[in-house]
Design an enzyme around this catalytic site. Structure first.
Site, PDB file in Angstrom:
ATOM      1  N   ASN A   9       6.825   3.789  -1.126  1.00  0.00           N
ATOM      2  CA  ASN A   9       6.172   2.494  -0.945  1.00  0.00           C
ATOM      3  C   ASN A   9       5.359   2.241  -2.204  1.00  0.00           C
ATOM      4  O   ASN A   9       4.290   2.820  -2.383  1.00  0.00           O
ATOM      5  CB  ASN A   9       5.270   2.532   0.300  1.00  0.00           C
ATOM      6  CG  ASN A   9       4.451   1.270   0.449  1.00  0.00           C
ATOM      7  OD1 ASN A   9       4.750   0.247  -0.166  1.00  0.00           O
ATOM      8  ND2 ASN A   9       3.411   1.332   1.271  1.00  0.00           N
ATOM      9  N   TRP A  10       5.914   1.379  -3.065  1.00  0.00           N
ATOM     10  CA  TRP A  10       5.242   1.163  -4.356  1.00  0.00           C
ATOM     11  C   TRP A  10       3.983   0.308  -4.221  1.00  0.00           C
ATOM     12  O   TRP A  10       3.178   0.252  -5.139  1.00  0.00           O
ATOM     13  CB  TRP A  10       6.206   0.469  -5.335  1.00  0.00           C
ATOM     14  CG  TRP A  10       7.366   1.316  -5.779  1.00  0.00           C
ATOM     15  CD1 TRP A  10       7.641   2.610  -5.436  1.00  0.00           C
ATOM     16  CD2 TRP A  10       8.408   0.904  -6.671  1.00  0.00           C
ATOM     17  NE1 TRP A  10       8.796   3.031  -6.064  1.00  0.00           N
ATOM     18  CE2 TRP A  10       9.293   1.998  -6.827  1.00  0.00           C
ATOM     19  CE3 TRP A  10       8.704  -0.270  -7.357  1.00  0.00           C
ATOM     20  CZ2 TRP A  10      10.438   1.945  -7.632  1.00  0.00           C
ATOM     21  CZ3 TRP A  10       9.841  -0.335  -8.152  1.00  0.00           C
ATOM     22  CH2 TRP A  10      10.698   0.766  -8.294  1.00  0.00           C
ATOM     23  N   LYS A  11       3.851  -0.384  -3.104  1.00  0.00           N
ATOM     24  CA  LYS A  11       2.719  -1.303  -2.900  1.00  0.00           C
ATOM     25  C   LYS A  11       2.694  -2.359  -4.013  1.00  0.00           C
ATOM     26  O   LYS A  11       3.741  -2.731  -4.505  1.00  0.00           O
ATOM     27  CB  LYS A  11       1.396  -0.533  -2.815  1.00  0.00           C
ATOM     28  CG  LYS A  11       1.483   0.658  -1.868  1.00  0.00           C
ATOM     29  CD  LYS A  11       0.144   1.218  -1.517  1.00  0.00           C
ATOM     30  CE  LYS A  11       0.325   2.508  -0.728  1.00  0.00           C
ATOM     31  NZ  LYS A  11      -0.903   2.936  -0.077  1.00  0.00           N
ATOM     32  N   HIS A  96       2.382  -1.989   7.954  1.00  0.00           N
ATOM     33  CA  HIS A  96       1.608  -1.023   7.167  1.00  0.00           C
ATOM     34  C   HIS A  96       0.113  -1.284   7.399  1.00  0.00           C
ATOM     35  O   HIS A  96      -0.297  -2.428   7.539  1.00  0.00           O
ATOM     36  CB  HIS A  96       1.958  -1.151   5.682  1.00  0.00           C
ATOM     37  CG  HIS A  96       1.419  -0.036   4.862  1.00  0.00           C
ATOM     38  ND1 HIS A  96       0.096   0.012   4.465  1.00  0.00           N
ATOM     39  CD2 HIS A  96       1.994   1.096   4.390  1.00  0.00           C
ATOM     40  CE1 HIS A  96      -0.099   1.118   3.776  1.00  0.00           C
ATOM     41  NE2 HIS A  96       1.033   1.800   3.721  1.00  0.00           N
ATOM     42  N   GLU A  98      -2.325  -1.384   5.503  1.00  0.00           N
ATOM     43  CA  GLU A  98      -2.960  -2.309   4.549  1.00  0.00           C
ATOM     44  C   GLU A  98      -2.702  -3.756   4.951  1.00  0.00           C
ATOM     45  O   GLU A  98      -3.540  -4.631   4.751  1.00  0.00           O
ATOM     46  CB  GLU A  98      -2.465  -2.012   3.125  1.00  0.00           C
ATOM     47  CG  GLU A  98      -3.067  -0.703   2.613  1.00  0.00           C
ATOM     48  CD  GLU A  98      -2.214   0.057   1.623  1.00  0.00           C
ATOM     49  OE1 GLU A  98      -1.294  -0.526   1.035  1.00  0.00           O
ATOM     50  OE2 GLU A  98      -2.477   1.271   1.446  1.00  0.00           O
ATOM     51  N   GLU A 168       1.333   6.963  10.118  1.00  0.00           N
ATOM     52  CA  GLU A 168       0.500   7.080   8.929  1.00  0.00           C
ATOM     53  C   GLU A 168      -0.976   7.010   9.333  1.00  0.00           C
ATOM     54  O   GLU A 168      -1.505   5.915   9.548  1.00  0.00           O
ATOM     55  CB  GLU A 168       0.790   5.922   7.976  1.00  0.00           C
ATOM     56  CG  GLU A 168       2.230   5.858   7.502  1.00  0.00           C
ATOM     57  CD  GLU A 168       2.311   5.149   6.166  1.00  0.00           C
ATOM     58  OE1 GLU A 168       2.686   5.814   5.197  1.00  0.00           O
ATOM     59  OE2 GLU A 168       1.971   3.968   6.093  1.00  0.00           O
ATOM     60  N   GLY A 174      -3.694   7.289   0.711  1.00  0.00           N
ATOM     61  CA  GLY A 174      -4.304   7.092  -0.601  1.00  0.00           C
ATOM     62  C   GLY A 174      -5.638   7.810  -0.784  1.00  0.00           C
ATOM     63  O   GLY A 174      -6.352   7.560  -1.743  1.00  0.00           O
ATOM     64  N   SER A 214      -0.861  10.613   1.844  1.00  0.00           N
ATOM     65  CA  SER A 214      -1.084  11.614   0.791  1.00  0.00           C
ATOM     66  C   SER A 214      -0.068  12.750   0.829  1.00  0.00           C
ATOM     67  O   SER A 214      -0.404  13.908   0.582  1.00  0.00           O
ATOM     68  CB  SER A 214      -2.516  12.146   0.852  1.00  0.00           C
ATOM     69  OG  SER A 214      -3.443  11.088   0.671  1.00  0.00           O
ATOM     70  N   GLY A 235       3.373   6.858  -0.738  1.00  0.00           N
ATOM     71  CA  GLY A 235       2.775   5.823  -1.573  1.00  0.00           C
ATOM     72  C   GLY A 235       2.637   6.289  -3.008  1.00  0.00           C
ATOM     73  O   GLY A 235       3.594   6.255  -3.791  1.00  0.00           O
ATOM     74  N   GLY A 236       1.451   6.765  -3.356  1.00  0.00           N
ATOM     75  CA  GLY A 236       1.147   7.133  -4.741  1.00  0.00           C
ATOM     76  C   GLY A 236       2.195   8.014  -5.413  1.00  0.00           C
ATOM     77  O   GLY A 236       2.577   7.776  -6.573  1.00  0.00           O
TER      78      GLY A 236
HETATM   79  C1  PEP Z   1       1.498   4.600   2.165  1.00  0.00           C
HETATM   80  O1  PEP Z   1       0.948   3.679   1.588  1.00  0.00           O
HETATM   81  O2  PEP Z   1       2.375   4.351   3.015  1.00  0.00           O
HETATM   82  C2  PEP Z   1       1.088   5.960   1.829  1.00  0.00           C
HETATM   83  C3  PEP Z   1       1.457   6.941   2.615  1.00  0.00           C
HETATM   84  O3  PEP Z   1       0.339   6.112   0.703  1.00  0.00           O
HETATM   85  P1  PEP Z   1      -0.099   7.506   0.009  1.00  0.00           P
HETATM   86  O4  PEP Z   1       1.116   8.382  -0.011  1.00  0.00           O
HETATM   87  O5  PEP Z   1      -0.542   7.114  -1.366  1.00  0.00           O
HETATM   88  O6  PEP Z   1      -1.177   8.077   0.847  1.00  0.00           O
END
Ligand code: PEP
Length: 251
Positions: A9-11, A96, A98, A168, A174, A214, A235-236
């Site tokens: 998930n590049w956001k 999500h 966010e 999640e 994040g 994470s 994500g990251g």
């Molecule tokens: C996400 O945004 O779905 C996510 C899991 O982010 P991260 O891996 O950066 O925690």
């Protein structure tokens, strides 16, 4: 059927040029490999069409990170499920945290989005998860039950079986904090039992439930080793091949 999946998930990161380069590099890195999981990248809308034309989408699935809750028409700035599908993308991340937190997405909106995605042959990757205070108060099981039942329990068994779920915990997204493998297994198993109560054992057993929060090269193997954890939403660590590839290879 239940699948092993690693989805990025590049956001709201990467310009079009940077995103296309990352997708190309990942495509190249996977060219001569047979990963033991499906690989998906979730990208901003503007990247979708170019990336779908550039990479082998049979090897790397492409997801939008959202879609509109309306079919078409006078909704300035929105992007419909049909438009997403027309780019060649096969998936859409919905619900999500966010989007729930910053854009007020609720069960009603999400049900509409899921139905529009399915009507356009997109596979929703539907996210659920509790915030820190809910976990600390021991309410996490109730929270995910409510998120599932309010948005999804109106779906037919056939439609529900087409979804991918992503658990999640918001406190892990994040933040560098990850659920332990035991915590992930405990709640994934609970989610699967809750699905079983509504849709029966076969659908519950076949439901793919990803963990997100994470997840990285250091913890993916242990998380993915849990019986009810079928992969990750990343994500990251999906923003570079160096970090994303070892997570794929954790399977
Ligand atoms: C996400 O945004 O779905 C996510 C899991 O982010 P991260 O891996 O950066 O925690």
């Amino acid at each position: 059927m239940r699948k092993n999946i690693v989805a990025g998930n590049w956001k709201m990161n990467l310009t079009l040029q940077e995103g296309v380069k990352l997708a190309k590099d990942l495509n190249e890195a996977l060219k001569n490999k047979q990963p033991n999981c499906d690989v998906i990248i979730g990208t901003p809308f503007i990247h979708l069409a170019t990336i779908c034309e550039t990479i082998d989408t049979k090897k790397i699935g492409v997801a939008a990170e959202n879609c509109a809750d309306q079919e078409k028409g006078a909704f300035t700035g929105e992007v419909s499920a049909q438009m997403v599908a027309s780019t060649g993308a096969g998936y859409v991340i919905l619900g999500h945290s966010e989007r729930r937190t910053y854009y007020g997405e609720n069960a009603e909106t999400l049900t509409k989005k899921v139905k529009l995605a399915l009507a356009n042959r997109l596979t929703p990757i539907f996210c659920i998860g509790e915030v820190k205070e809910e976990r600390e108060a021991g309410q996490h099981f109730k929270v995910v039950e409510e998120q599932l039942s309010s948005a999804l329990w109106g779906l037919s068994p056939e439609d529900f079986s087409k979804l991918i779920l992503a658990y999640e915990p918001v406190w892990a997204i994040g933040t560098g904090l990850t659920a332990t493998a035991e915590q992930a297994q405990e709640i994934h198993s609970h989610i699967r039992q809750f699905i079983e109560q509504k849709y029966g054992k076969e659908i519950a057993e076949n439901c793919t439930i990803l963990y997100g929060g994470s997840c990285n090269a250091g913890n993916a193997k242990e998380l993915f080793g849990q019986k009810d954890v079928d992969g990750g939403l990343i994500g990251g660590a999906s923003l570079s091949v160096e970090k994303f590839l070892p997570i794929i290879e954790a399977f």
